[in-house]
Scaffold this active site. Structure first.
Site, short mmCIF file in Angstrom:
data_model
loop_
_atom_site.label_atom_id
_atom_site.label_comp_id
_atom_site.label_asym_id
_atom_site.label_seq_id
_atom_site.Cartn_x
_atom_site.Cartn_y
_atom_site.Cartn_z
N HIS A 1 0.83 -1.21 0.00
CA HIS A 1 0.00 0.00 0.00
C HIS A 1 0.86 1.25 0.00
CE1 HIS A 1 0.54 -0.83 4.40
NE2 HIS A 1 0.62 0.48 4.51
N GLU B 1 -6.28 4.65 11.30
CA GLU B 1 -5.98 4.39 9.90
C GLU B 1 -7.19 3.81 9.19
OE1 GLU B 1 -2.81 1.31 10.30
OE2 GLU B 1 -4.21 0.06 9.20
N GLN C 1 -3.65 3.77 2.08
CA GLN C 1 -3.86 3.90 3.52
C GLN C 1 -3.92 5.37 3.87
OE1 GLN C 1 -0.49 2.78 6.13
NE2 GLN C 1 -1.92 1.41 7.14
N HIS D 1 4.36 7.03 3.70
CA HIS D 1 5.25 5.88 3.51
C HIS D 1 4.75 4.97 2.39
CE1 HIS D 1 2.40 4.13 6.56
NE2 HIS D 1 2.52 3.05 5.82
N GLU E 1 7.63 0.77 4.96
CA GLU E 1 7.08 -0.22 5.89
C GLU E 1 7.17 -1.59 5.24
OE1 GLU E 1 2.94 0.56 6.60
OE2 GLU E 1 2.59 -1.31 7.65
CO CO Z 1 1.21 1.47 6.24
#
Ligand code: CO
Length: 134
Positions: free
Chosen positions: A8, A44, A55, A79, A129
């Protein structure tokens, strides 16, 4: 193989309700899940956009990582997340190769997934991530 695919892309937003309404109105994107992750100081939501996941991250307060990010840089790309088959092996490999790890050990992300963050200095200037996909 270390990385499987892009899992994502995450955007930091000030107001999750407002952002969800905006993405629904503009793109017809609906959240797959929405969750408060206290350990990370965020609420989130994971949106399905076509076959990809987006996200949205909103801070639980100003003195959280995403709260400080928003104060410093405003809304935007936070990210990239890559799926990995074995997070412990991926972290051991990256540490051995000299990557700068924010998390030396996995932590819990949304939907109970095991995740870890790699410093932007070790990934082209972008926070990264790793998400373990069983
Ligand atoms: Co994430």
């Amino acid at each position: 193989m270390l990385l499987l695919n892009l899992d994502h892309v995450a955007l930091a937003v000030h107001d999750l309700d407002e952002a969800l309404a905006r993405f629904r109105g503009l793109y017809g994107a609906a959240p797959e899940w929405r969750e408060v992750v206290e350990e990370q100081g965020v609420e989130e939501a994971m949106l399905l956009v076509g076959g990809s996941k987006l996200q949205l991250l909103a801070p639980l307060g100003p003195d959280t990582p995403v709260g400080r990010f928003l104060a410093r840089r405003g809304e935007g790309l936070h990210h990239l997340a890559f799926a990995v088959p074995d997070l412990d092996a991926a972290l051991a490999h990256l540490a051995a190769e000299g990557a700068e790890l924010i998390d030396r050990h996995p932590r819990r992300g949304g939907a109970g997934r095991r995740i870890a963050f790699v410093h932007p200095r070790s990934f082209g200037g972008t926070l990264t991530e790793l998400v373990e996909i069983a």
